[in-house]
Design a protein around this motif. Structure first.
Motif, PDB file in Angstrom:
ATOM      1  N   ASN A   1      39.485  70.852  41.546  1.00  0.00           N
ATOM      2  CA  ASN A   1      39.704  70.816  42.887  1.00  0.00           C
ATOM      3  C   ASN A   1      38.901  70.257  43.853  1.00  0.00           C
ATOM      4  O   ASN A   1      38.931  70.385  45.238  1.00  0.00           O
ATOM      5  N   GLU A   2      37.982  69.245  43.192  1.00  0.00           N
ATOM      6  CA  GLU A   2      37.223  68.140  44.036  1.00  0.00           C
ATOM      7  C   GLU A   2      37.892  66.936  43.987  1.00  0.00           C
ATOM      8  O   GLU A   2      37.301  65.971  44.396  1.00  0.00           O
ATOM      9  N   ALA A   3      39.044  66.754  43.281  1.00  0.00           N
ATOM     10  CA  ALA A   3      39.646  65.499  43.188  1.00  0.00           C
ATOM     11  C   ALA A   3      40.133  64.943  44.680  1.00  0.00           C
ATOM     12  O   ALA A   3      40.549  65.957  45.547  1.00  0.00           O
ATOM     13  N   GLN A   4      39.936  63.803  44.837  1.00  0.00           N
ATOM     14  CA  GLN A   4      40.642  63.091  46.092  1.00  0.00           C
ATOM     15  C   GLN A   4      42.021  62.904  46.098  1.00  0.00           C
ATOM     16  O   GLN A   4      42.641  62.468  44.925  1.00  0.00           O
ATOM     17  N   PRO A   5      42.520  63.643  47.149  1.00  0.00           N
ATOM     18  CA  PRO A   5      44.101  63.628  47.193  1.00  0.00           C
ATOM     19  C   PRO A   5      44.945  62.012  46.602  1.00  0.00           C
ATOM     20  O   PRO A   5      45.912  62.228  46.126  1.00  0.00           O
TER      21      PRO A   5
ATOM     22  N   HIS B   1      45.273  62.021  37.282  1.00  0.00           N
ATOM     23  CA  HIS B   1      44.386  61.505  38.108  1.00  0.00           C
ATOM     24  C   HIS B   1      44.317  59.978  37.888  1.00  0.00           C
ATOM     25  O   HIS B   1      44.706  59.538  36.735  1.00  0.00           O
ATOM     26  N   SER B   2      44.267  59.048  38.660  1.00  0.00           N
ATOM     27  CA  SER B   2      43.876  57.592  38.585  1.00  0.00           C
ATOM     28  C   SER B   2      42.475  57.332  37.851  1.00  0.00           C
ATOM     29  O   SER B   2      41.716  58.070  37.937  1.00  0.00           O
ATOM     30  N   MET B   3      42.627  56.283  37.269  1.00  0.00           N
ATOM     31  CA  MET B   3      41.238  56.145  36.432  1.00  0.00           C
ATOM     32  C   MET B   3      40.054  55.810  37.574  1.00  0.00           C
ATOM     33  O   MET B   3      39.071  55.957  37.256  1.00  0.00           O
ATOM     34  N   GLY B   4      40.533  55.552  38.681  1.00  0.00           N
ATOM     35  CA  GLY B   4      39.354  55.558  39.769  1.00  0.00           C
ATOM     36  C   GLY B   4      38.715  56.779  40.006  1.00  0.00           C
ATOM     37  O   GLY B   4      37.588  56.621  40.749  1.00  0.00           O
ATOM     38  N   GLU B   5      39.247  57.876  39.722  1.00  0.00           N
ATOM     39  CA  GLU B   5      38.735  59.090  39.837  1.00  0.00           C
ATOM     40  C   GLU B   5      37.224  59.352  39.306  1.00  0.00           C
ATOM     41  O   GLU B   5      37.304  59.017  38.242  1.00  0.00           O
ATOM     42  N   LYS B   6      36.400  60.151  39.880  1.00  0.00           N
ATOM     43  CA  LYS B   6      35.042  60.378  39.169  1.00  0.00           C
ATOM     44  C   LYS B   6      35.153  61.285  38.147  1.00  0.00           C
ATOM     45  O   LYS B   6      35.931  62.487  38.134  1.00  0.00           O
ATOM     46  N   THR B   7      34.795  60.833  36.841  1.00  0.00           N
ATOM     47  CA  THR B   7      34.712  61.799  35.676  1.00  0.00           C
ATOM     48  C   THR B   7      33.745  62.715  35.907  1.00  0.00           C
ATOM     49  O   THR B   7      32.526  62.704  36.459  1.00  0.00           O
ATOM     50  N   GLY B   8      34.075  64.147  35.461  1.00  0.00           N
ATOM     51  CA  GLY B   8      33.260  65.179  35.490  1.00  0.00           C
ATOM     52  C   GLY B   8      33.450  66.287  36.729  1.00  0.00           C
ATOM     53  O   GLY B   8      32.858  67.357  36.377  1.00  0.00           O
ATOM     54  N   ILE B   9      33.985  65.799  37.945  1.00  0.00           N
ATOM     55  CA  ILE B   9      34.154  66.706  38.742  1.00  0.00           C
ATOM     56  C   ILE B   9      35.124  67.764  38.502  1.00  0.00           C
ATOM     57  O   ILE B   9      35.936  67.355  37.726  1.00  0.00           O
ATOM     58  N   ARG B  10      35.162  68.961  39.041  1.00  0.00           N
ATOM     59  CA  ARG B  10      36.096  69.928  38.844  1.00  0.00           C
ATOM     60  C   ARG B  10      37.543  69.499  39.418  1.00  0.00           C
ATOM     61  O   ARG B  10      37.540  68.626  40.488  1.00  0.00           O
TER      62      ARG B  10
ATOM     63  N   PRO C   1      40.148  75.929  29.960  1.00  0.00           N
ATOM     64  CA  PRO C   1      40.699  74.627  29.007  1.00  0.00           C
ATOM     65  C   PRO C   1      40.114  73.331  29.313  1.00  0.00           C
ATOM     66  O   PRO C   1      40.236  72.635  28.262  1.00  0.00           O
ATOM     67  N   ALA C   2      39.695  73.008  30.352  1.00  0.00           N
ATOM     68  CA  ALA C   2      38.860  71.672  30.491  1.00  0.00           C
ATOM     69  C   ALA C   2      37.422  71.871  31.351  1.00  0.00           C
ATOM     70  O   ALA C   2      37.543  71.532  32.292  1.00  0.00           O
ATOM     71  N   LEU C   3      36.678  72.436  30.659  1.00  0.00           N
ATOM     72  CA  LEU C   3      35.289  72.776  31.136  1.00  0.00           C
ATOM     73  C   LEU C   3      34.706  71.480  31.617  1.00  0.00           C
ATOM     74  O   LEU C   3      33.930  71.196  32.585  1.00  0.00           O
ATOM     75  N   GLU C   4      35.149  70.295  30.898  1.00  0.00           N
ATOM     76  CA  GLU C   4      34.483  69.048  31.535  1.00  0.00           C
ATOM     77  C   GLU C   4      34.926  68.334  32.605  1.00  0.00           C
ATOM     78  O   GLU C   4      34.735  67.413  33.184  1.00  0.00           O
ATOM     79  N   GLY C   5      35.938  69.189  33.310  1.00  0.00           N
ATOM     80  CA  GLY C   5      36.451  68.724  34.502  1.00  0.00           C
ATOM     81  C   GLY C   5      37.646  67.504  34.370  1.00  0.00           C
ATOM     82  O   GLY C   5      38.197  67.459  33.585  1.00  0.00           O
ATOM     83  N   ILE C   6      37.509  66.639  35.289  1.00  0.00           N
ATOM     84  CA  ILE C   6      38.268  65.483  35.201  1.00  0.00           C
ATOM     85  C   ILE C   6      37.866  64.515  34.062  1.00  0.00           C
ATOM     86  O   ILE C   6      36.650  64.071  34.413  1.00  0.00           O
TER      87      ILE C   6
END
Length: 369
Positions: free
Chosen positions: A283-287, A272-281, A239-244
Motif C-alpha cells: 500500500n506504499e507503492a507509487q500509483p 509493479h515496475s522494476m523502478g519501484e522500491k524493494t521492501g516497501i509494503r 503471504p509476502a512479508l517481504e513487501g514489494i
C-alpha cells in the motif's frame, strides 16, 4: 534485456504454434530412449516383486506421458490455446489464467480426474517453515531439460534469496532448509501437466538477463514450493512479508489450490515496475509504478510473471470469522537458468538427480521451423 520487437514476438509465437503435429512424428523415438522412460513403463512381474522394489518401480514409471495424448484431438486444441496464452505472455511479460481454463488445459494434456481432487488438498501434508511462523512449506527442485525434452527431479539443496536479487526480508541471504516435496505431489499428474504447461510457456522466451546465470544453457532449474499460510487470532498471515519484491529468477508462476475462512479482500497480488522500491509494503507503492492487479480466488487460478521485469507484492490474509484460523494453499514455481560462479547460490545449485525421490516425464517442446 534482449529486446523483442512487436513484429518478432507475434511472428515467433505464430511459427511455434504450427509445430505440435510434426514434433511427435519426428521426435517420439528419441524421447523414448531418455533415461529409461520407455523401459520404466513395463509392468509385467510387478506383483511378484518385494514391496520396496514395487514402490521403486512405480516411482520410476512416468506418471504422465504426453506421447499417449498424441492421437487425441483435445491435446492439440490445448496446445493451440497454450500458444495463444504464450503470445500474451510475450507481449505483456505477465499473464493470469483463470482456474477453469487451466483445468481444461491440464486435463487435455493428460492429467487424471482423481489427481485434480487430491492436488487440491495436498497441502494437508505440509509441515513447518524454517523462518516464518505463519507458514507451512515443502519444496523440491526440478530440471526442465529442453535438449533431452524431460522434466526430472533434482537432489535436495538448501535455498536462499538475497537482497541483491530484490528480495529484502529478515531472512534474506540466509540459508534455509525446507522439508522435501514427496510423491503425493510430484507424481500427481495434474502437477506434472502444470509443469508441461509452464515448459511450453517459457521455452525460448527472451528475458532481461540476471547476473551470474548461465543464459546459454538449454536447461532450467525449477524450485517448486508447496505452501500453506495461516492467519490465527494471534498471528496475521502475510503471504509476502517481504513487501514489494522479485524472486531472483527468470519466471515465477503461482497457482491457487484452496483456502478456508479467508475474506474476499485477502491476498491481492499487485504487479509493479522494476523502478519501484524493494521492501516497501504493497500500500506504499507509487500509483505510476503499478502494472497490474490480480487475485487468486478459484482452484487453479494461475499467474505467470517475467520475474526480472516485474516486481510484485501481496496484501495480508484476513479471516471471515476472526475467532477461527484462515488458510491459503498455493503452489509457487521459481524457474531460472543454472547459476554461475559469483552467484549467492553457486554452492547449492546441483543438477544431480534425486536418488530417493526420482521423477521424470517427457515435456512438450515447441520447435521452430
Amino acid at each position: 534485456m534482449q529486446a523483442l520487437s512487436p513484429g518478432l514476438r507475434v511472428d515467433r509465437s505464430a511459427r511455434l504454434a504450427l509445430q505440435p503435429l510434426r514434433i511427435f512424428a519426428v521426435q517420439a523415438h528419441r524421447l523414448r530412449s531418455h533415461h529409461g522412460l520407455a523401459e520404466a513403463r513395463a509392468v509385467p512381474g510387478d506383483a511378484g516383486m518385494p514391496a520396496p522394489m514395487q514402490a521403486a518401480t512405480r516411482r520410476r514409471r512416468p506418471q504422465l506421458d504426453i506421447r499417449e495424448q498424441a492421437c487425441k484431438p483435445g491435446f492439440y486444441d490445448a496446445i493451440s490455446k497454450i500458444m495463444k496464452i504464450r503470445e500474451r505472455y510475450l507481449w505483456d511479460r505477465c499473464v493470469f489464467v483463470e482456474g477453469k481454463g487451466v483445468f481444461s488445459l491440464l486435463k487435455h494434456i493428460g492429467a487424471r480426474d482423481q489427481d485434480f481432487k487430491t492436488l487440491r488438498h495436498v497441502s494437508n501434508g505440509l509441515v513447518g517453515d524454517p523462518t516464518l511462523p505463519f507458514r507451512k512449506t515443502r519444496n523440491g527442485r526440478f530440471c526442465l531439460d529442453f535438449d533431452k525434452q524431460t522434466a526430472r527431479r533434482l537432489e535436495f539443496q538448501p535455498f536462499l534469496l538475497s537482497v541483491g536479487e530484490d528480495f529484502k526480508r529478515h531472512d534474506s541471504d540466509t540459508v534455509r532448509r525446507f522439508d522435501e516435496i514427496q510423491d503425493d505431489l510430484q507424481l500427481n499428474t495434474a502437477l506434472q501437466a502444470l509443469m508441461i504447461f509452464k515448459a511450453v510457456m517459457l521455452y525460448d522466451v527472451a528475458t532481461r538477463p540476471r547476473k551470474n546465470l548461465d543464459h546459454g544453457l538449454n536447461k532450467w532449474v525449477c524450485t517448486l514450493f508447496s505452501l500453506r499460510t495461516v492467519t490465527t487470532p494471534d498471528l496475521l498471515d502475510e503471504p509476502a512479508l517481504e513487501g514489494i519484491h522479485a524472486d531472483g529468477v527468470d519466471h515465477t508462476i503461482t497457482t491457487f489450490l484452496n483456502s478456508q475462512n479467508t475474506s474476499d479482500d485477502s491476498a491481492v497480488t499487485m504487479l509493479h515496475s522494476m523502478g519501484e522500491k524493494t521492501g516497501i509494503r504493497f500500500n506504499e507503492a507509487q500509483p505510476l509504478n503499478i502494472r497490474g492487479r490480480v487475485q487468486h480466488l478459484n482452484y487453479l487460478d494461475t499467474l505467470m510473471v517475467v520475474d526480472n521485469e516485474r516486481k510484485h507484492s501481496l496484501s495480508p490474509v484476513h479471516a471471515v470469522d476472526s475467532s477461527q484460523s484462515a488458510t491459503r494453499d498455493m503452489l509457487v514455481f521459481f524457474t531460472r537458468k543454472r547459476v554461475t560462479k559469483g552467484h549467492v547460490s553457486a554452492d547449492v545449485d546441483s543438477l544431480v538427480l534425486h536418488s530417493e525421490l526420482p521423477m521424470e516425464i517427457p515435456i512438450f517442446v515447441p520447435k521452430q521451423s
